[in-house]
Design an enzyme around this catalytic site. Sequence first.
Site, PDB file in Angstrom:
ATOM      1  N   PHE A  93       0.823  -1.194   0.000  1.00  0.00           N
ATOM      2  CA  PHE A  93       0.000   0.000   0.000  1.00  0.00           C
ATOM      3  C   PHE A  93       0.865   1.256   0.000  1.00  0.00           C
ATOM      4  O   PHE A  93       0.662   2.199  -0.735  1.00  0.00           O
ATOM      5  CB  PHE A  93      -0.866  -0.066   1.263  1.00  0.00           C
ATOM      6  CG  PHE A  93      -2.043   0.867   1.226  1.00  0.00           C
ATOM      7  CD1 PHE A  93      -2.859   0.930   0.097  1.00  0.00           C
ATOM      8  CD2 PHE A  93      -2.355   1.660   2.306  1.00  0.00           C
ATOM      9  CE1 PHE A  93      -3.946   1.763   0.066  1.00  0.00           C
ATOM     10  CE2 PHE A  93      -3.446   2.499   2.280  1.00  0.00           C
ATOM     11  CZ  PHE A  93      -4.244   2.551   1.156  1.00  0.00           C
TER      12      PHE A  93
ATOM     13  N   GLN B 284       2.666   1.949  -3.233  1.00  0.00           N
ATOM     14  CA  GLN B 284       1.817   2.576  -4.238  1.00  0.00           C
ATOM     15  C   GLN B 284       1.506   4.011  -3.889  1.00  0.00           C
ATOM     16  O   GLN B 284       0.734   4.675  -4.558  1.00  0.00           O
ATOM     17  CB  GLN B 284       0.517   1.807  -4.365  1.00  0.00           C
ATOM     18  CG  GLN B 284       0.748   0.481  -5.049  1.00  0.00           C
ATOM     19  CD  GLN B 284      -0.544  -0.192  -5.422  1.00  0.00           C
ATOM     20  OE1 GLN B 284      -1.586   0.183  -4.906  1.00  0.00           O
ATOM     21  NE2 GLN B 284      -0.468  -1.159  -6.283  1.00  0.00           N
TER      22      GLN B 284
ATOM     23  N   GLU C 212      49.207  13.840 -31.491  1.00  0.00           N
ATOM     24  CA  GLU C 212      48.846  15.105 -30.817  1.00  0.00           C
ATOM     25  C   GLU C 212      49.616  16.280 -31.420  1.00  0.00           C
ATOM     26  O   GLU C 212      49.049  17.353 -31.620  1.00  0.00           O
ATOM     27  CB  GLU C 212      49.086  15.018 -29.306  1.00  0.00           C
ATOM     28  CG  GLU C 212      48.235  13.986 -28.571  1.00  0.00           C
ATOM     29  CD  GLU C 212      46.737  14.100 -28.834  1.00  0.00           C
ATOM     30  OE1 GLU C 212      46.254  15.208 -29.112  1.00  0.00           O
ATOM     31  OE2 GLU C 212      46.048  13.049 -28.788  1.00  0.00           O
TER      32      GLU C 212
END
Length: 600
Positions: A144, A147, A430
């Site tokens: 309960f 929910q 790089e």
Amino acid sequence: MDKEKDKPKKIWKTLINIILTLLIIALLVLTIYFLYKSQREKNSEENTLSYTELVKQVNDGNVEKIEMTVGSTTLKVKLKDVEKEKTAIIPSTQVFMELVQQKTLEGNAINLIQKPQSMFAVLPSYLISILPTIIMVALFIMIFKMQGLGDKGEVYDDTERKSKITFDDIAGLDEEKEELKEIVEFLKRPKKFTEMGAKIPKGVLLYGKPGTGKTLIAKAIAGEADVPFISMSGSEFIEMFAGLGASRVRKLFDKARRLSPCIVFIDEIDAIGARRSSNSGAETENNQTLNQLLVEMDGFSSEETIIVLAATNRPEMLDKALLRPGRFDRQVTIPVPDLTGREAILKIHAKDKKLAEDVTLAGIAEDTAGFTGAELANILNEAAIIATKKEHEAITNSDLDEAVKKVTVGIEKTSRKISEKDKKLTAYHEAGHAIVSQFLPTQTAVKEVSIIPRGMAGGYTMYKSDEDKYYISKTEMQEKLIALLGGRAAEKLILDDISTGASNDIEVATQIAKDMITVYGMSDVIGPISLKDNSGQLEYQMFGDNMQDAIGKEVKKLIDIAYNDAQEILKQHIDTLHAIAAELMTKEKINEEQFNKFFA
Ligand code: ATP
């Protein structure tokens, strides 16, 4: 008044919590009791008499007295020559009572003391019998609760508190604040407007990238007007069960009516407000939720001063019905902050941080073009963590620099072992990016080149931040492609082989090239045509069979030219390429000044 209405719900909630706690305590006590009992029984085995032994002791006349609790099959037996009482287990009270009678008839009556049943003696068995019920009730309550008492009523409880945030907590965004001050006025003095015959706007849509401060602005409006702030996220309305989303919208607005004047803030409104299309499954549920939202917004009366603020970063997704007058008829774009905005945001978030004297937030603002407020706040937080780890007295400029790198490229991985071959490859890759950019007028200056892995990257080239720009030219995009392919070009030229290290560069370059052709209309062959629909899908069918080929050819041409140009630049500066790569291999990282020396 509203607090009063919520009272029963709160009492109900507290009651459930108390019952749950009590049930848990009862279960715990029972478990402990049984554990204790079984342990005691184990310990007392040597002190136990079997029924045959008991009969023998009775017949031998060794028993001094027997204590029996009514209804129990466990007896306390005191033998004549033994100090300690023993416990005897009888098959049943009836069998034992027959023995007692027989002994009485024989004239050797047993000294039997019968005790009434004690409350504690029956409690365990009683509890055992109700245990399944306890467990069932506990499970029921839990389901309960999960929910959310049948709705998400409590979700709003946290958010109805009045916001303490004001416009002073928002840096930059001066025009936007000015525009939204009107909303504060509506909330504070609605009568002033209604008496003049003006209708109070119902909804304001805030457009902007995630982290630009949309929620902050909504809270600040509530804070400035001193009205409650009720918020929910669009995704919370999306439910598996049909109708739940719509019922949540209804409840949200019921609450708003009770709290009015107030602000209702719906984050990620695109989750429910996306264009209505098909009528299938989840889509229908979404439509119901959106319809309910429209109904609620249409239903406010002029006495109810409720202003709905909604935020989204995908305005193009929204259903047109949301934007009609009387709904979200005001739209405010929350931009990514500019240089002054970034510095101001950094200043706000630096207030509670310990900064060293030499820290220049303006410098950090310059390096962070394109960053949102949330990202800037994160940089300061990361810098504070870095400073703490390094045991600095206060946050220094280098901590802040490190934080920017950590957020943009990831953490430096100095401990990772790298083979000489990979080191060389990364160094040339790089150096290739850095040198190519150096010779491209539209590209920004190199700030740092490193071959120490960071995040997912094996190495990186950092550029100085651009000034804030609203438009990017075709030349700039073409040169960006050359810079991106500079790494791959260097590998090809020097190592005569290519590696997987360039995959991300290639991905980014291809995306830029595709956008140049299909979104920005930068191809002479195709012309200024947008080839993407609202959802970002390519849409070329209407232009005939050759269009697909033409798009592909144009994208490939852009990439080929850029790759070729990158190689050309590097061939012309091959000595510099070798020198910088060598420097990188020994030093692993070179800064702007060291890099510029190669071009002096
Ligand atoms: P999302 O779309 O992800 O919900 P949002 O646009 O609502 O994001 P916020 O949650 O309001 O963004 O912002 C996140 C955090 O970023 C704020 O809590 C604040 O700390 C900081 N921030 C963002 N913009 C600003 C700003 N202009 N001034 C000060 N802080 C800001």
